[in-house]
Design an enzyme around this catalytic site. Structure first.
Site, PDB file in Angstrom:
ATOM      1  N   HIS A 279       0.846  -1.198   0.000  1.00 19.40           N
ATOM      2  CA  HIS A 279       0.000   0.000   0.000  1.00 19.40           C
ATOM      3  C   HIS A 279       0.877   1.242   0.000  1.00 19.40           C
ATOM      4  CE1 HIS A 279      -2.873   3.032   1.113  1.00 19.40           C
ATOM      5  NE2 HIS A 279      -2.114   3.326   2.148  1.00 19.40           N
TER       6      HIS A 279
ATOM      7  N   GLU B 183      -3.375   5.731  -3.163  1.00 19.80           N
ATOM      8  CA  GLU B 183      -4.222   6.901  -2.961  1.00 19.80           C
ATOM      9  C   GLU B 183      -4.541   7.459  -4.327  1.00 19.80           C
ATOM     10  OE1 GLU B 183      -5.281  11.015  -2.448  1.00 19.80           O
ATOM     11  OE2 GLU B 183      -3.535  10.369  -3.541  1.00 19.80           O
TER      12      GLU B 183
ATOM     13  N   HIS C 207      -9.266  11.094   4.314  1.00 16.79           N
ATOM     14  CA  HIS C 207      -8.778  12.222   5.102  1.00 16.79           C
ATOM     15  C   HIS C 207      -9.885  13.208   5.418  1.00 16.79           C
ATOM     16  CE1 HIS C 207      -5.213  10.578   3.085  1.00 16.79           C
ATOM     17  NE2 HIS C 207      -4.698  10.742   4.275  1.00 16.79           N
TER      18      HIS C 207
HETATM   19  N1  GLN Z   1      -2.119  -0.387   7.217  1.00 15.31           N
HETATM   20  C1  GLN Z   1      -2.001   0.986   7.591  1.00 15.31           C
HETATM   21  C2  GLN Z   1      -3.343   1.507   8.069  1.00 15.31           C
HETATM   22  O1  GLN Z   1      -4.330   1.122   7.556  1.00 15.31           O
HETATM   23  C3  GLN Z   1      -1.506   1.838   6.459  1.00 15.31           C
HETATM   24  C4  GLN Z   1      -1.341   3.284   6.844  1.00 15.31           C
HETATM   25  C5  GLN Z   1      -0.526   4.111   5.878  1.00 15.31           C
HETATM   26  O2  GLN Z   1      -0.336   3.728   4.764  1.00 15.31           O
HETATM   27  N2  GLN Z   1      -0.062   5.253   6.277  1.00 15.31           N
HETATM   28  O3  GLN Z   1      -3.432   2.328   8.945  1.00 15.31           O
HETATM   29 ZN    ZN Z   2      -1.984   5.031   3.220  1.00 16.48          ZN
END
Ligand code: GLN
Ligand code: ZN
Length: 762
Positions: A645, A669, A698
């Site tokens: 991610h 994102e 956010h």
């Molecule tokens: N696994 C994390 C979460 O869901 C990922 C957070 C991040 O990418 N900043 O909080």
């Molecule tokens: Zn993230």
């Protein structure tokens, strides 16, 4: 006369007083005047601390209520139209920083964009400039804070963000043009503020131009010529052209020709700059030597620093300084009694760094014999660190040396892994999932605090967390999510959680560093070889998976992100530290697989921000960073699915490296910037599966099913249906359940709608 100086001091306060005051002001618990009073007290305390540490000159105007780039925009009157009619100065300032209040149902103005300050973890607000932008002196903050210091009896050196850096960091609005074109219009404002500082009694002004350590071109360098030829002509003032975060490279001889009175060089990241400078510099030019690392927490080798400084001191006037502002380190290590004393003695936070600066300056002034004992103590500490078994774990070193190329890749290529994973997972098209965390409610935070304070027993805390996990699993099943998460309720922070459990890390109790505005982070400190003491996440996974027949993702933070968000040991290459972390994560990945995880997610949100400031250094970084991820993730069977991610979508320039990670699935994102995604993926055929975030986590706003379907249709223009996953932009820990529940239900419905469309077209 060699002086001890500083380029900037942390603003938030030992006890994060500024953060607390800001948050109280924003929630109307204190007045603007009370906030400003806290700010004044902090400045006074910090000047006093710096004097006590032995500084001859302290910085001023390095303080900011939110951000120094925003302060500069306000100073030169670059206030976008949408904020112009907010009458209250303070309210306007925070509206630019955080977005404005809504009036009678009309939404408030959107905040300025925020982005990382060079290669640090500090975020600045991006000024917006139009091609017909005009500037005028609109704030006297630098003069006010200089006078404030003067009244308190300090010889202070005002700090300004230089005009070239300011313009290069700004964003063109309305039409596309190079903001540097606005320089002739901006310079008169700088002339005015400098003239006022001269009148107020300032002798030196520090002009911060860190842009000079990035890839500069002729346009930029000629702007620097133009700016400083003009500004240096202001009578009675000496300008210190200040560079940091790296070397200025080939531009150095040219910069030394400028009519400014001195230059600051970062001799921690670029010690070789000094020899070049000494070859070209005229004898009356002041060299400010950045000898103490402002970006890290280790004690300086004072003997080595002195030796470097001596070559300059013999020829030119010099001042001694940290390499950059101390904004990027915590304030005081002496109170960190939770850190074992053998490790604590190796560390220096802002206060200790200034003591080092002062000691170097005094040695140069008075000779070393008077300070022989301090220097010997410093050498003894460094020697203990070098020899310490705590930094050197032979088993870890042997393992690192034995990494073979086959450990850096999966057994089969993705195209062959895919059918194996499909057969094992049996997921529908457009599978739905989330990024990992669920709301960290008041209840969750209270339980953790009680546990840490010893008021809640370990078994009660565990029972509480299990109950949270069970509810989260039941609820995800009830709305029809395909790949579940346990919710990360046990984690305070995605890096600290692992730092607390790994060997080679210490966590400070008060080592906060400003990330942006009132937000602070407490980076773990990596002092030694990294090793896993035992499984770190397996029991939580096992419990969550025992509650459901749907796949639950094992959830880990990747080696590059753990490295990037920590203070890293400086006695071996960053790559080696990163790979040691990768080996520890690799073991955790394998243990998760053994415990039954069919999907394991390894988050790497910090991969992009690790990019070096100069493009020439990118390939080397990307090579070892990508390989670190592969080392962490490749120990599994081919029918185990690896996810990663990332919290951004600016992939255009690193998309090949992203594909090289060879994660089976990546979530990113995109909801705020769908166009970015389209650009990156039209030119480059991303080979594996991908989940472009369909809603912005956010914001408290709850997205509609139709919006998310719209975004997914857009994504389908550049990605194939068989590649596409459906998920939010990021983890949901900052949101409330009241927002998360309807949003995820709508997201699942959007995926279902897409599936039925797919069924009818087939
Ligand atoms: N696994 C994390 C979460 O869901 C990922 C957070 C991040 O990418 N900043 O909080
Ligand atoms: Zn993230």
């Amino acid at each position: 006369m060699t002086l001890a100086t500083n380029l900037g001091f942390p603003r938030i306060g030992r006890q994060r007083e500024l953060k607390k005051a800001l948050e109280q002001y924003w929630t109307a618990k204190i007045s603007g005047e009370q906030l400003l009073e806290t700010a004044r007290q902090l400045r006074r305390t910090h000047w006093q601390l710096q004097r006590e540490a032995g500084l001859d000159i302290v910085p001023c105007n390095d303080f900011s209520l939110y951000d120094h780039v925003l302060d500069t925009a306000v100073m030169v009157g670059a206030i976008p139209q949408r904020f112009a009619d907010i009458p209250d100065e303070l309210e306007r300032y925070f509206a630019m920083a955080r977005g404005g209040k809504s009036y009678n149902g009309r939404p408030g103005p959107l905040a300025l964009e925020m982005t990382k300050w060079f290669d640090t973890n500090y975020h600045y607000l991006v000024p917006e400039l139009t091609s017909d932008q005009t500037f005028r002196l609109s704030s006297t903050k630098p003069v006010d804070e200089f006078l404030e210091a003067q009244r308190l009896g300090y010889a202070a050196r005002p700090v300004l963000v230089g005009p070239v850096t300011f313009l290069r960091l700004s964003k063109a609005k309305g039409s596309s043009f190079d903001p540097l074109q606005l320089l002739p219009r901006l310079l008169p404002v700088y002339e005015q503020i400098l003239a006022r500082l001269a009148t107020a009694g300032a002798t030196w002004v520090q002009m911060d131009e860190p842009i000079l350590v990035t890839d500069t071109d002729e346009t930029l360098l000629s702007c620097v010529d133009q700016a400083y030829n003009r500004l240096a002509a202001i009578s009675g003032l000496k300008l210190l052209l200040t560079t940091y975060f790296g070397t200025v490279g080939e531009a150095l001889p040219r910069l030394l020709q400028l009519p400014v009175a001195g230059i600051h060089l970062d001799l921690v990241r670029g010690p070789e700059q000094l020899a070049t400078a000494l070859r070209y510099v005229r004898p009356d030019f002041t060299l400010s030597l950045g000898l103490v690392d402002g970006r890290n927490v280790w004690r300086t080798d004072l003997t080595a620093a002195l030796e470097l400084a001596r070559s300059a001191a013999a020829r030119n006037p010099i001042t001694v300084a940290p390499s950059c502002s101390l904004l990027h380190v915590p304030i005081d290590v002496s109170e960190e009694t939770g850190i074992p004393s053998q490790v604590r003695e190796w560390l220096a936070f802002a206060r200790q760094k200034l003591e080092e600066v002062s000691l170097i300056a005094r040695c140069l002034r008075e000779g070393t014999p008077a300070y022989a004992q301090s220097l010997a103590e410093n050498q003894a500490i460094l020697e203990r660190r070098r020899r310490s078994p705590l930094t050197n774990n032979p088993a870890v070193r042997a393992r690192l040396a034995a990494v073979t190329p086959d450990m850096l890749r999966r057994q089969r290529p993705y195209s062959q892994r895919r059918p194996l994973q499909q057969a094992r997972l049996q997921l529908p098209p457009f599978p739905t999932t989330t990024i990992g965390s669920f709301p960290q409610t008041e209840e969750v935070r209270k339980a953790r605090a009680a546990f840490k304070a010893g008021k809640l027993s370990a078994s009660d805390y565990e029972a509480f967390l299990k109950q949270q996990i069970a509810e989260a699993i039941r609820w995800q099943e009830s709305i029809g999510i395909d790949v579940l998460v346990h919710g990360e309720f046990e984690r305070n922070d995605m890096v600290e959680y692992f730092g607390e459990q790994l060997e080679g890390f210490v966590i400070s109790s008060n080592g906060w560093v400003q990330s942006y505005g009132s937000r602070c982070v407490k980076p773990p400190i990596i002092y030694g070889d990294v090793a896993r003491r035992g499984p770190m996440t397996v029991e939580w996974f096992r419990y969550a998976q025992s509650l459901t027949s749907k796949p639950v993702k094992g959830m880990l933070t990747g080696p590059v992100t753990i490295l990037q968000w920590s203070f890293v040991r400086d006695d071996q290459p960053r790559k080696d530290t990163c790979w040691q972390i990768a080996l520890a994560i690799r073991d955790e990945v394998i243990d998760l697989e053994r415990a039954g995880a069919a999907i394991i997610q390894i988050d790497e949100p910090a991969l992009r921000e690790g990019l070096p400031l100069r493009k020439a250094d990118w390939p080397e970084y990307l090579r070892w960073a990508v390989e670190a991820f592969r080392l962490a993730s490749s120990g599994v069977r081919d029918d185990t699915q690896i996810h990663t991610h990332m919290c951004y979508s600016e992939f255009n320039d690193i998309i090949a490296a992203i594909a090289d990670l060879d994660a089976d699935v990546i979530s990113i994102e995109t909801s705020r910037s769908h166009m970015e995604l389209l650009r990156a993926f039209t030119d480059f055929k991303y080979p594996n599966e991908i989940g472009p975030g369909v809603y912005d986590i956010h914001s408290p706003r709850i997205p509609q099913q139709a919006e998310m379907e719209g975004l997914l249709s857009k994504a389908l223009a550049v990605l194939s249906a068989s590649q596409l996953w459906v998920n939010p932009d990021c983890g949901l820990k900052t949101r409330r359940w009241e927002e998360v529940k309807p949003a995820l239900q709508a997201m699942v419905n959007a995926a279902r709608s897409l599936r039925s469309r797919l069924a009818t077209t087939n």
